[in-house]
Design a protein around this motif. Structure first.
Motif, PDB file in Angstrom:
ATOM      1  N   LYS A 131     -21.587  19.881   2.319  1.00  0.00           N
ATOM      2  CA  LYS A 131     -22.013  21.138   2.920  1.00  0.00           C
ATOM      3  C   LYS A 131     -23.536  21.199   3.073  1.00  0.00           C
ATOM      4  O   LYS A 131     -24.045  21.607   4.119  1.00  0.00           O
ATOM      5  CB  LYS A 131     -21.519  22.304   2.060  1.00  0.00           C
ATOM      6  CG  LYS A 131     -21.652  23.661   2.719  1.00  0.00           C
ATOM      7  CD  LYS A 131     -21.210  24.780   1.788  1.00  0.00           C
ATOM      8  CE  LYS A 131     -19.744  24.678   1.449  1.00  0.00           C
ATOM      9  NZ  LYS A 131     -19.284  25.856   0.661  1.00  0.00           N
TER      10      LYS A 131
ATOM     11  N   GLY B  26     -17.739  29.736   7.313  1.00  0.00           N
ATOM     12  CA  GLY B  26     -18.168  30.056   5.951  1.00  0.00           C
ATOM     13  C   GLY B  26     -19.470  29.371   5.568  1.00  0.00           C
ATOM     14  O   GLY B  26     -19.936  29.508   4.429  1.00  0.00           O
TER      15      GLY B  26
ATOM     16  N   THR C 269     -12.475  19.351   7.233  1.00  0.00           N
ATOM     17  CA  THR C 269     -12.097  20.632   6.623  1.00  0.00           C
ATOM     18  C   THR C 269     -12.237  20.588   5.109  1.00  0.00           C
ATOM     19  O   THR C 269     -12.756  21.524   4.491  1.00  0.00           O
ATOM     20  CB  THR C 269     -10.655  21.001   7.005  1.00  0.00           C
ATOM     21  OG1 THR C 269     -10.554  21.081   8.431  1.00  0.00           O
ATOM     22  CG2 THR C 269     -10.255  22.333   6.411  1.00  0.00           C
ATOM     23  N   SER C 270     -11.775  19.499   4.508  1.00  0.00           N
ATOM     24  CA  SER C 270     -11.859  19.390   3.042  1.00  0.00           C
ATOM     25  C   SER C 270     -13.271  19.043   2.580  1.00  0.00           C
ATOM     26  O   SER C 270     -13.770  19.594   1.591  1.00  0.00           O
ATOM     27  CB  SER C 270     -10.862  18.343   2.528  1.00  0.00           C
ATOM     28  OG  SER C 270     -11.078  17.087   3.150  1.00  0.00           O
TER      29      SER C 270
ATOM     30  N   ASN D 149      -8.281  25.548  11.076  1.00  0.00           N
ATOM     31  CA  ASN D 149      -8.695  25.471   9.667  1.00  0.00           C
ATOM     32  C   ASN D 149     -10.137  24.987   9.544  1.00  0.00           C
ATOM     33  O   ASN D 149     -10.896  25.462   8.689  1.00  0.00           O
ATOM     34  CB  ASN D 149      -7.764  24.531   8.902  1.00  0.00           C
ATOM     35  CG  ASN D 149      -6.369  25.097   8.750  1.00  0.00           C
ATOM     36  OD1 ASN D 149      -6.189  26.319   8.715  1.00  0.00           O
ATOM     37  ND2 ASN D 149      -5.366  24.245   8.672  1.00  0.00           N
ATOM     38  N   LEU D 150     -10.517  24.037  10.403  1.00  0.00           N
ATOM     39  CA  LEU D 150     -11.895  23.542  10.387  1.00  0.00           C
ATOM     40  C   LEU D 150     -12.871  24.645  10.801  1.00  0.00           C
ATOM     41  O   LEU D 150     -13.927  24.822  10.167  1.00  0.00           O
ATOM     42  CB  LEU D 150     -12.034  22.337  11.315  1.00  0.00           C
ATOM     43  CG  LEU D 150     -13.470  21.793  11.515  1.00  0.00           C
ATOM     44  CD1 LEU D 150     -14.098  21.412  10.179  1.00  0.00           C
ATOM     45  CD2 LEU D 150     -13.471  20.603  12.466  1.00  0.00           C
TER      46      LEU D 150
ATOM     47  N   THR E 184     -13.517  27.019   8.070  1.00  0.00           N
ATOM     48  CA  THR E 184     -14.461  26.452   7.105  1.00  0.00           C
ATOM     49  C   THR E 184     -15.890  26.552   7.621  1.00  0.00           C
ATOM     50  O   THR E 184     -16.814  26.923   6.883  1.00  0.00           O
ATOM     51  CB  THR E 184     -14.108  24.976   6.823  1.00  0.00           C
ATOM     52  OG1 THR E 184     -12.765  24.888   6.324  1.00  0.00           O
ATOM     53  CG2 THR E 184     -15.055  24.372   5.797  1.00  0.00           C
TER      54      THR E 184
ATOM     55  N   LEU F  17     -16.198  19.728   3.966  1.00  0.00           N
ATOM     56  CA  LEU F  17     -17.182  20.794   4.130  1.00  0.00           C
ATOM     57  C   LEU F  17     -16.984  21.946   3.146  1.00  0.00           C
ATOM     58  O   LEU F  17     -17.715  22.938   3.186  1.00  0.00           O
ATOM     59  CB  LEU F  17     -17.152  21.315   5.570  1.00  0.00           C
ATOM     60  CG  LEU F  17     -17.697  20.316   6.608  1.00  0.00           C
ATOM     61  CD1 LEU F  17     -17.531  20.848   8.025  1.00  0.00           C
ATOM     62  CD2 LEU F  17     -19.160  19.986   6.331  1.00  0.00           C
ATOM     63  N   GLN F  18     -16.023  21.811   2.267  1.00  0.00           N
ATOM     64  CA  GLN F  18     -15.882  22.751   1.156  1.00  0.00           C
ATOM     65  C   GLN F  18     -16.492  22.176  -0.124  1.00  0.00           C
ATOM     66  O   GLN F  18     -16.458  22.805  -1.179  1.00  0.00           O
ATOM     67  CB  GLN F  18     -14.407  23.080   0.946  1.00  0.00           C
ATOM     68  CG  GLN F  18     -13.772  23.764   2.154  1.00  0.00           C
ATOM     69  CD  GLN F  18     -12.297  24.020   1.987  1.00  0.00           C
ATOM     70  OE1 GLN F  18     -11.855  24.452   0.924  1.00  0.00           O
ATOM     71  NE2 GLN F  18     -11.515  23.758   3.015  1.00  0.00           N
TER      72      GLN F  18
END
Length: 717
Positions: free
Chosen positions: A418, A455, A409-410, A448-449, A452, A412-413
């Motif tokens: 990404k 997006g 989750t973190s 949450n994942l 992400t 891929l931001q």
């Protein structure tokens, strides 16, 4: 499983008899006769037979030896059948009595177990077993007590006997696995639980919980061993980073010596200065040498011995600790010892849970800092880390899963990850499998994942095209309507995914509507603005025909919630309250669609109190007309008013109680900067004057006909 002497003896005799029969069939009469004579000599005596069978066999013989004096020797068929039936009933009754007695003893044992009186519980279960050996619950309950009494071998034996009664008994599997784990036979324990899942496919959750327990027992054993070794190492007088490193340079020491030294070293490194000393005194060189001593250290998916796993876990944890907030140490490893970072990356898929946890903790820590991440990713390609994260995602333990989901989750931001991600259909399968969990924290993390992933262009296209994935999202809402946070998260995902592929809404229309109707009735729904916003935005997409609208209209709580929301909005109408603004937008949108598709009678049922509801609606229009952040709410409220004034006696009520309504609406229609607002207000006003002659006269006085004509062209009537 433990053997039964009687059963073994019986099976042996069956084999011997079979040998005799085969000999006779083959025509070898002499040898076969000898074997038969030998077998007869081994048979039990008459007395032994009677003791084993439980009755006097001479009783049977008397029938043939001593003929009855006053009747035939043999019984009639009817009386013989009656005797058989009576005997069966006696046996059945005796079994029922034994079952009742053994169950009573079991209940007594259960009460003692609940109070922690294990000795007494064990005694009652044992007495019950003596009464009825095939009472399954007695064996599994006694096994449970034996585990609590730390008599693990006996617990395993009891579970094995339970399998002879029911080979698929789940309780026997889990108690046996627990006993094996406490005997430090961890692989045997896991194998036992694998068998449990194979025999009981629907018990995945229970088996997963016991697998976690086995991991916990193994981890506790390792931690205790490390603590003991660290204490022993410290007792030798090493107190500084330099002294401990010098001791660790000794060759051919027992592996636990190094574990103790590493644990001791970790406790000594407390400051940035200690971290620098660790580097300058050759700490990373020592770590490299220790890693190289571990067979196949840098190979992916490798299996290590328990000691090697402990050493590797401790090394990774120490490196993580030494690099914490220390960019210079990360740079030093990347330049001089890249094998460390590459080996740790390979450890992300190690078969040891503890090694995986240590490796993921370090990766998350290093990648969480921009400068350290940049150095780290110069040595290790982001794609390799992402591949490790997706590897067996739906099959790893809950502890590892939590770290992986959080990392993905973190990460891929972050641009580096990404742009390097390759999203595949198999990843969707993993997500769907995980979303079947009943754990709230897993659903929150996976949600949450997914947010992400929606997006990112490459992943959102695949997700939006997968009906089974959308079904998984819908199922979660359906099963968790009483959990506001879960529903908020997944309704948002459903909306975002459905907007990318609109037919998904209609394919799952019935289930979504059913879930939303239950959600509307959950206590606290009316006060949860975020939940209102998420549920109404999904509902708006489902209202495509009048039948559905009429069905939803019957949900009175929905209309009540919208009315209360309008009142609350009028008191605030502040653009700073984003959630309230968003809630009002979607609620007013839902009501506008409903008004359009229901009958005049149903429209009137919304304003049964007429003036209060109309006053509230007019207030929404006036309060939001000049606020650009609330233009959507204003336009929707005007649209609702336009549908209402088509119904008698709404126009008359407005004229009577709101004499300036024509002037107020005309002002908004002529001056507002938003075309949608101007158009919808103009439509409401035009419908009002069409139904009420007095309002038409007023409009002409104000010179409003041309203004209406100009405004209405902005909107599709």
């Amino acid at each position: 499983m433990s053997s039964d002497p009687d059963l073994d003896k019986f099976l042996s005799q069956v084999d011997e008899v079979n040998d005799v029969i085969r000999g006779l069939t083959a025509g070898d009469e002499t040898a076969t006769t000898e074997r038969a004579d030998a077998l007869l000599k081994k048979t039990t005596t008459k007395k032994e037979k009677e003791e084993h069978l439980g009755f006097n066999s001479s009783r049977i013989n008397k029938v043939t030896e001593e003929p009855a004096q006053n009747g035939p020797v043999s019984q009639s068929k009817d009386s013989w059948m009656e005797e058989i039936a009576n005997d069966a009933e006696r046996r059945s009754q005796a079994r029922r009595e034994r079952k009742k007695q053994s169950d009573e003893l079991k209940e007594k044992g259960n009460k003692k177990l609940a109070k922690g009186n294990f000795e007494e519980a064990y005694r009652y279960y044992s007495e019950g077993i003596n009464v009825m050996k095939d009472n399954l619950a007695l064996w599994t309950n006694r096994a449970q007590v034996l585990v609590r009494m730390e008599r693990y071998k006996e617990a395993v034996d009891d579970c094995d006997f339970a399998f002879r009664i029911d080979e698929k008994c789940l309780k026997a599997f889990v108690h046996k696995a627990k006993a094996l784990a406490f005997m430090h036979k961890f692989e045997d324990a896991r194998a036992c639980l694998d068998e449990a899942l194979e025999a009981n496919p629907s018990s995945k959750k229970t088996v997963a919980e016991y697998l976690d327990l086995v991991d916990e027992i193994e981890n506790t054993k390792q931690l205790n061993a490390k603590a003991a070794q660290a204490k022993e190492f410290a007792s030798q007088g090493f107190s500084s980073v330099a002294e401990i490193l010098e001791a660790l340079k000794r060759k051919e020491q027992p592996k636990m010596f190094y574990i103790g030294g590493l644990e001791c070293l970790k406790s000594v490194i407390q400051s940035d200065t200690d971290r620098v000393i660790f580097r300058t005194e050759g700490g990373f060189e020592v770590m490299t040498d220790i890693c190289k001593s571990i067979p196949n250290f840098a190979e992916s998916g490798r299996t290590l011995s328990s000691e090697d796993s402990s050493i590797l876990c401790t090394v990774i944890a120490l490196i993580d600790h030494a690099c914490l907030g220390c960019l210079s140490n990360v740079e030093f490893i990347a330049k001089n010892h890249p094998l460390i970072f590459r080996g740790i990356t390979q450890s992300l898929t190690n078969k040891s849970e503890q090694v995986q946890l240590s490796a993921w903790s370090l990766s998350k820590s290093v990648c969480g800092d921009k400068l350290r991440r940049r150095v780290f990713l110069n040595v290790v390609a982001p794609r390799l880390i992402l591949q490790a994260a997706w590897h067996n995602l739906d099959k790893c333990s809950q502890n590892v899963l939590k770290l992986k989901l959080s990392f993905l989750t973190s990460a891929l931001q972050i641009l580096e990850f990404k742009k390097d991600m390759i999203f595949e259909a198999s990843h969707i399968d993993s997500l769907c499998a995980i979303m079947k969990s009943n754990s709230d924290w897993i659903l929150a993390e996976i949600g949450n994942l997914v947010a992400t992933l929606l997006g990112i262009q490459s992943s959102k296209t695949l997700l939006a095209a997968d009906d089974s994935f959308f079904q998984s999202l819908v199922d979660i809402v359906s099963k968790n309507t009483s959990k506001a946070e879960i529903c908020c998260l997944y309704l948002g995902l459903i909306y975002n995914c459905g907007m990318l592929n609109n037919p998904l809404f209609f394919a799952h229309n019935d289930q979504l509507l059913s879930s939303l109707k239950r959600l509307f009735k959950v206590e606290g729904f009316e006060s949860d603005l975020l939940l209102i916003s998420r549920s109404y935005r999904v509902l708006k997409q489902l209202l495509t025909d009048s039948n559905v609208c009429s069905h939803i209209w019957s949900e009175k709580i929905l209309l009540k919630t919208i009315s209360n929301l309008f009142i609350r909005f009028n008191k605030s109408h502040s653009a700073t309250d984003e959630i309230l603004t968003e809630s009002c937008q979607f609620a007013s949108g839902v009501l506008a669609v409903l008004m359009k598709n229901v009958s005049f009678d149903l429209r009137l049922s919304y304003v049964w109190d007429f003036d209060p509801k109309l006053t509230t609606l007019l207030s929404v229009i006036k309060n939001t007309a000049g606020d650009s952040a609330n233009h959507i709410s204003c336009a929707n409220a005007a649209l609702i008013l336009g549908y209402l004034v088509e119904c008698r006696p709404i126009p008359e009520v407005l004229s009577k109680n709101h004499s300036n309504v024509c002037k107020e609406l005309l002002t908004i229609a002529s001056n507002n900067s938003n075309e949608k607002v101007r158009g919808n207000v103009a439509i409401a006003l035009s419908r009002l004057v069409t139904k009420d002659q007095s309002q038409l006269t007023e409009l002409r006085k104000l010179g409003g006909l041309k203004i209406l004509h100009d405004c209405v062209k902005f909107v599709d009537m």
